[in-house]
Write an enzyme that holds these catalytic residues in place. Structure first.
Site, mmCIF file in Angstrom:
data_model
loop_
_atom_site.group_PDB
_atom_site.id
_atom_site.type_symbol
_atom_site.label_atom_id
_atom_site.label_comp_id
_atom_site.label_asym_id
_atom_site.label_seq_id
_atom_site.Cartn_x
_atom_site.Cartn_y
_atom_site.Cartn_z
ATOM 1 N N THR A 316 0.831 -1.197 0.000
ATOM 2 C CA THR A 316 0.000 0.000 0.000
ATOM 3 C C THR A 316 0.869 1.252 0.000
ATOM 4 O O THR A 316 0.610 2.210 -0.738
ATOM 5 C CB THR A 316 -0.934 0.020 1.222
ATOM 6 O OG1 THR A 316 -1.807 -1.108 1.166
ATOM 7 C CG2 THR A 316 -1.776 1.293 1.244
ATOM 8 N N TRP A 319 2.581 1.476 -3.401
ATOM 9 C CA TRP A 319 1.644 1.827 -4.464
ATOM 10 C C TRP A 319 1.555 3.332 -4.643
ATOM 11 O O TRP A 319 1.411 3.836 -5.759
ATOM 12 C CB TRP A 319 0.257 1.264 -4.146
ATOM 13 C CG TRP A 319 -0.776 1.583 -5.197
ATOM 14 C CD1 TRP A 319 -1.086 0.850 -6.297
ATOM 15 C CD2 TRP A 319 -1.650 2.727 -5.224
ATOM 16 N NE1 TRP A 319 -2.092 1.458 -7.014
ATOM 17 C CE2 TRP A 319 -2.449 2.615 -6.375
ATOM 18 C CE3 TRP A 319 -1.825 3.838 -4.386
ATOM 19 C CZ2 TRP A 319 -3.413 3.575 -6.706
ATOM 20 C CZ3 TRP A 319 -2.777 4.785 -4.719
ATOM 21 C CH2 TRP A 319 -3.557 4.641 -5.864
ATOM 22 N N HIS A 320 1.671 4.074 -3.541
ATOM 23 C CA HIS A 320 1.508 5.518 -3.604
ATOM 24 C C HIS A 320 2.704 6.225 -4.217
ATOM 25 O O HIS A 320 2.580 7.388 -4.613
ATOM 26 C CB HIS A 320 1.227 6.075 -2.207
ATOM 27 C CG HIS A 320 -0.170 5.833 -1.746
ATOM 28 N ND1 HIS A 320 -0.567 4.635 -1.178
ATOM 29 C CD2 HIS A 320 -1.292 6.614 -1.796
ATOM 30 C CE1 HIS A 320 -1.855 4.714 -0.874
ATOM 31 N NE2 HIS A 320 -2.321 5.886 -1.247
ATOM 32 N N GLY A 321 3.835 5.591 -4.300
ATOM 33 C CA GLY A 321 4.963 6.249 -4.931
ATOM 34 C C GLY A 321 6.262 5.495 -4.737
ATOM 35 O O GLY A 321 6.437 4.754 -3.771
ATOM 36 N N PHE A 463 0.138 9.542 -8.660
ATOM 37 C CA PHE A 463 0.293 8.163 -8.211
ATOM 38 C C PHE A 463 -0.176 7.190 -9.275
ATOM 39 O O PHE A 463 0.069 6.018 -9.180
ATOM 40 C CB PHE A 463 -0.496 7.917 -6.917
ATOM 41 C CG PHE A 463 -0.091 8.862 -5.805
ATOM 42 C CD1 PHE A 463 1.245 9.190 -5.629
ATOM 43 C CD2 PHE A 463 -1.031 9.418 -4.969
ATOM 44 C CE1 PHE A 463 1.619 10.061 -4.610
ATOM 45 C CE2 PHE A 463 -0.674 10.265 -3.946
ATOM 46 C CZ PHE A 463 0.667 10.595 -3.767
#
Length: 463
Positions: A316, A319-321, A463
């Site tokens: 998680t 996934w954002h960066g 993102f």
């Protein structure tokens, strides 16, 4: 092209809706697919469009091959499709970061590797993965029409920033004629204006607060200003992303679709776990269904649960960066979620006030880790949040008073709309002058702000 721009509001959207409803209903999926690809091309460019089209073709073919095959052949097609999806996401989003860190370890220069990140790739790749996985598991039937699949996969209201759709979310509407409905258009446009207001009036105006903090320097903030900035960014991020999600829901409703709500008053939560069930709901659902449960979830004892949660929150964060601060952010959230699950969860359930205060104390700190990419700057900011652990303890609180004089009304307005009462009022009175007249005024206020500012990109678009 962004929803909060004049070309979208006054050129693209009216022209698209006119074509969409004037042509016979049997052409609506074709109009939606082609119009969505045009929208994406205008905002992302030719290269990104080719990536999107390629993945649409790959996953459409994979869905049909998986459904028509048997035994190990089905698994082989699934693995091939997942390799294409995950490989594309890794190549465009993480390869540069991976080579940069590998270069540091091996003293090798990989600086020549530069690839532009396709707009919204994290969102539509996850949607593609969900589609082929659902076909493989028998939770969805493969689309037999490429145009229908493209309309689902590239639907412009949610293409760039979600919500992340499952085929079953929109399958019924996708395969019907979706006749023109004035009520649906009016309801959808009202929801769109609410989201536009969240973005333009709240999020974009709060953005300058964080800019002011960066200009001062994180190490030289007073403790009150550091906390003020953390709360301000927490609200900015919420109204930026939730505003987009409301606009997406409104646009989809205007096109005859009902897509899932992505936010459910997260700041009214009483734990970090509950907060993340209410924030970016479709992403949390995706990780639950395709990672957490397959890893055993909470059915195989505490150790397996802890392992599954660790994997989920590591990915998680990532996934954002492609940055270590996102990994750290995921680890911090994992710590609190495990703490709640195994230690303090029952206490929080029994003490409503304390649980709310706990959430409102912790969440802004996690957003600081999320926002600041350099780990040294994160340390500097936390030394100001808790100055008794850091340096510059004599920094004056006058900086906070100066900014508070400019932002207090905006902060109070943003906090008020985090509460359930405004939503209840909207739901009770929508379609009446009590709602329609303020929304009419709000729309033109937003137009004024858009026309007189340089504009702020949606935060989650990167993102």
């Amino acid at each position: 092209m962004s929803f909060s721009t004049l070309p979208f509001l006054f050129y693209f959207l009216p022209a698209f809706l006119a074509v969409y409803y004037i042509l016979p209903a049997r052409f609506r999926n074709a109009v939606l697919a082609l119009g969505s690809l045009l929208f994406y091309w205008l905002g992302a460019g030719t290269g990104a469009l080719l990536v999107l089209v390629a993945l649409i073709l790959v996953n459409f073919a994979a869905g049909r091959l998986i459904e028509d095959a048997h035994g190990d052949e089905r698994r082989a097609w699934l693995i091939l499709a997942l390799a294409c999806d995950v490989g594309s996401l890794f190549y465009f989003k993480y390869m540069g970061w991976f080579l940069e860190n590998l270069g540091r370890l091996t003293n090798t220069d990989f600086s020549f590797f530069r690839v532009a990140l396709p707009l919204g790739v994290s969102f539509y790749v996850f949607q593609s993965i969900a589609y082929v996985a659902d076909v493989y598991r028998g939770d969805a039937e493969a689309e037999r029409s490429l145009l229908d699949y493209a309309a689902f996969q590239a639907m412009f209201p949610q293409l760039v920033m979600g919500p992340i759709l499952r085929l079953r979310d929109v399958s019924a509407e996708l395969h019907t004629k979706r006749p023109f409905s004035r009520a649906a258009v009016e309801s959808g446009f009202s929801l769109f204006v609410v989201g536009l207001g969240c973005k333009v009036v709240l999020a974009d105006q709060l953005a300058s607060l964080w800019t002011a903090l960066e200009r001062i320097g994180f190490a030289y903030l007073s403790a009150p200003l550091a906390w003020f900035g953390a709360v301000g960014y927490s609200l900015q991020l919420y109204y930026d992303f939730a505003g987009y999600s409301l606009m997406a829901m409104g646009l989809a409703r205007m096109l005859g679709f009902v897509i899932p709500r992505n936010f459910d008053l997260p700041y009214c939560s009483r734990s970090i776990s509950e907060f993340w069930r209410r924030w970016h709901i479709t992403l949390g659902t995706w990780f639950r269904d395709y990672l957490y449960i397959p890893l055993g979830g909470s059915r195989r004892g505490k150790a397996r649960t802890a392992l599954a949660l660790t994997v989920v929150w590591f990915f998680t964060g990532l996934w954002h960066g492609a940055s270590w601060n996102f990994v750290l952010w995921g680890i911090v959230l994992l710590f609190f979620i495990l703490l709640e699950k195994f230690c303090i969860g029952s206490f929080l359930k029994k003490h409503a006030l304390l649980s709310h205060l706990y959430l409102l104390f912790v969440i802004p700190q996690t957003w600081v880790v999320f926002r600041i990419t350099k780990l040294s700057d994160i340390g500097a900011y936390f030394s100001r949040l808790f100055p008794f652990f850091g340096t510059h303890s004599a920094v004056s609180a006058q900086d906070a008073l100066k900014l508070l004089a400019s932002y207090w009304w905006l902060l109070l307005l943003a906090i008020f709309f985090c509460l359930p009462q405004p939503r209840r009022f909207y739901e009770k009175h929508r379609g009446t002058l009590l709602i329609d007249l303020p929304l009419f005024v709000l729309f033109w206020v937003c137009v004024y702000f858009i026309a007189t500012s340089s504009g702020n990109a949606f935060l989650y678009s990167r993102f």
